[in-house]
Design an enzyme around this catalytic site. Structure first.
Site, mmCIF file in Angstrom:
data_model
loop_
_atom_site.group_PDB
_atom_site.id
_atom_site.type_symbol
_atom_site.label_atom_id
_atom_site.label_comp_id
_atom_site.label_asym_id
_atom_site.label_seq_id
_atom_site.Cartn_x
_atom_site.Cartn_y
_atom_site.Cartn_z
ATOM 1 N N CYS A 92 0.728 -1.340 0.093
ATOM 2 C CA CYS A 92 0.074 -0.360 -0.423
ATOM 3 C C CYS A 92 0.653 1.233 0.083
ATOM 4 O O CYS A 92 2.099 1.859 1.036
ATOM 5 C CB CYS A 92 -0.526 -0.002 1.520
ATOM 6 N N CYS A 240 -3.446 6.622 -4.997
ATOM 7 C CA CYS A 240 -3.024 5.266 -4.912
ATOM 8 C C CYS A 240 -1.973 5.183 -5.048
ATOM 9 O O CYS A 240 -1.633 5.485 -6.752
ATOM 10 C CB CYS A 240 -4.196 4.357 -5.432
HETATM 11 O O1 PYC Z 1 -1.731 3.955 -1.741
HETATM 12 O O2 PYC Z 1 -1.104 2.322 -2.499
HETATM 13 C C1 PYC Z 1 -1.822 2.537 -2.377
HETATM 14 C C2 PYC Z 1 -3.427 1.818 -1.375
HETATM 15 C C3 PYC Z 1 -4.023 1.018 -1.840
HETATM 16 C C4 PYC Z 1 -5.400 0.728 -1.434
HETATM 17 C C5 PYC Z 1 -5.658 1.795 -1.046
HETATM 18 N N1 PYC Z 1 -4.216 2.892 -1.480
#
Ligand code: PYC
Length: 312
Positions: A92, A240
């Site tokens: 993550c 993300c």
């Molecule tokens: O930032 O990799 C990330 C992530 C995955 C799910 C929520 N954030």
């Protein structure tokens, strides 16, 4: 017999708007195996604590948990197991940035480079003098390009399947408007894409589920805007980290991004990450930079007579 857990010490933060809850103490011992082995013990024996820590009434469905562990690799300062409202994450990005800022808040680390062990490999995080954190992620790649699927009967959509530490289906061409006012529709659409992938048995390499769906559109103040549906029905408030890594790998493989060239990825709420790729031994290594802020430090209390002790 299950060890009884009464109090869990946590620190909350957000990275570009996406929350992380780092578990510091109070969690049962998971042994000394690799972080991947310890994730399996967490999943098999203590899944009830995953929902107790993250879900209502102590939390909410968008929080990503990060269980701080002793690393099994002595070059690392910490190990971490990421989890969410419905299960476990391999890696993550926003959570690693949040973890680094949490360790800084506790006075356990200073500026510089720190190695963190995750279930899918070691990532390096640099705490910069400006307070931002850059993470050098696991090697990322596109597994399949232009995969066509049929959603809801007759509508067709094409996307790429790529690994950025989790599996993503990345869609450039879709009928959706990437505006915060459309989050419900975006969630519904992305959920139907994920369902269609499952029905068609389209997976990542080694049969792993493609559990993150990522839609893109042009952005005013960045190279691109995204909407990321996480496993379950929550969307990522940040761009993300692993999703941006998957995107960078596809751009590089398409010849649209050179090594070292900066890409800015904006989220659906307007926050952003900056990224580039490094090529190491022929592998694409994404580097993602973002900012996180500590928001709370608390002790979660699991009272024995609380009917919702393990979450709702
Ligand atoms: O930032 O990799 C990330 C992530 C995955 C799910 C929520 N954030």
């Amino acid at each position: 017999m299950r060890p009884s857990v009464d109090k869990i010490h946590v620190i909350d933060s957000h990275t570009a708007g996406e929350p992380t809850r780092v578990v510091l103490s109070g969690f049962p011992d998971l042994g000394n195996g690799s972080i991947a082995d310890r994730l399996e013990i967490f999943r098999n024996d203590f899944d009830h604590l995953r929902s107790a820590i993250l879900r209502e009434p102590r939390g909410h469905d968008a929080i990503v948990g990060a269980l701080l562990c002793e690393p099994s690799d002595e070059t690392c300062i910490a190990g971490v197991i990421f989890f969410n409202n419905v299960g476990y994450l391999n890696m993550c990005g926003h959570g690693t940035i949040g973890l680094i800022k949490t360790l800084e808040h506790l006075g356990r680390i200073g500026k510089g480079i720190h190695r963190i062990e995750t279930p899918v490999g070691i990532v390096e995080a640099e705490l910069d003098t400006d307070g931002a954190v850059s993470i050098e992620n696991v090697a990322s790649y596109r597994y399949r390009k232009d995969v066509e699927i049929e959603i809801d009967g007759d509508e067709k959509v094409k996307g790429d399947i790529a690994w950025g530490g989790n599996w993503f289906f990345l869609i450039e061409d879709h009928p959706m408007s990437l505006e915060p006012t459309s989050i419900q529709e975006l969630t519904r659409y992305s959920s139907s894409v994920r369902k269609a992938l499952k029905i068609a048995e389209i997976t990542g390499e080694n049969g792993q589920e493609v559990d993150h769906i990522e839609l893109f559109s042009p952005a005013k103040n960045a190279d691109s805007r995204n909407f990321v549906l996480c496993p379950g029905a929550e969307f990522d408030r940040s761009p993300c980290g692993t999703g941006t890594s998957a995107k960078l790998a596809c751009l590089y493989e398409d010849g649209k991004l050179k090594e070292g060239e900066i890409w800015t990825q904006e989220s659906i709420i307007g926050s952003s990450f900056e990224g580039h790729v490094k090529i190491v031994d022929g592998n694409i290594i994404p580097v993602i930079k973002g900012a996180a802020f500590v928001t709370a430090e608390s002790e979660l209390i699991l009272s024995k007579n609380d009917p919702f002790r393990f979450g709702i």
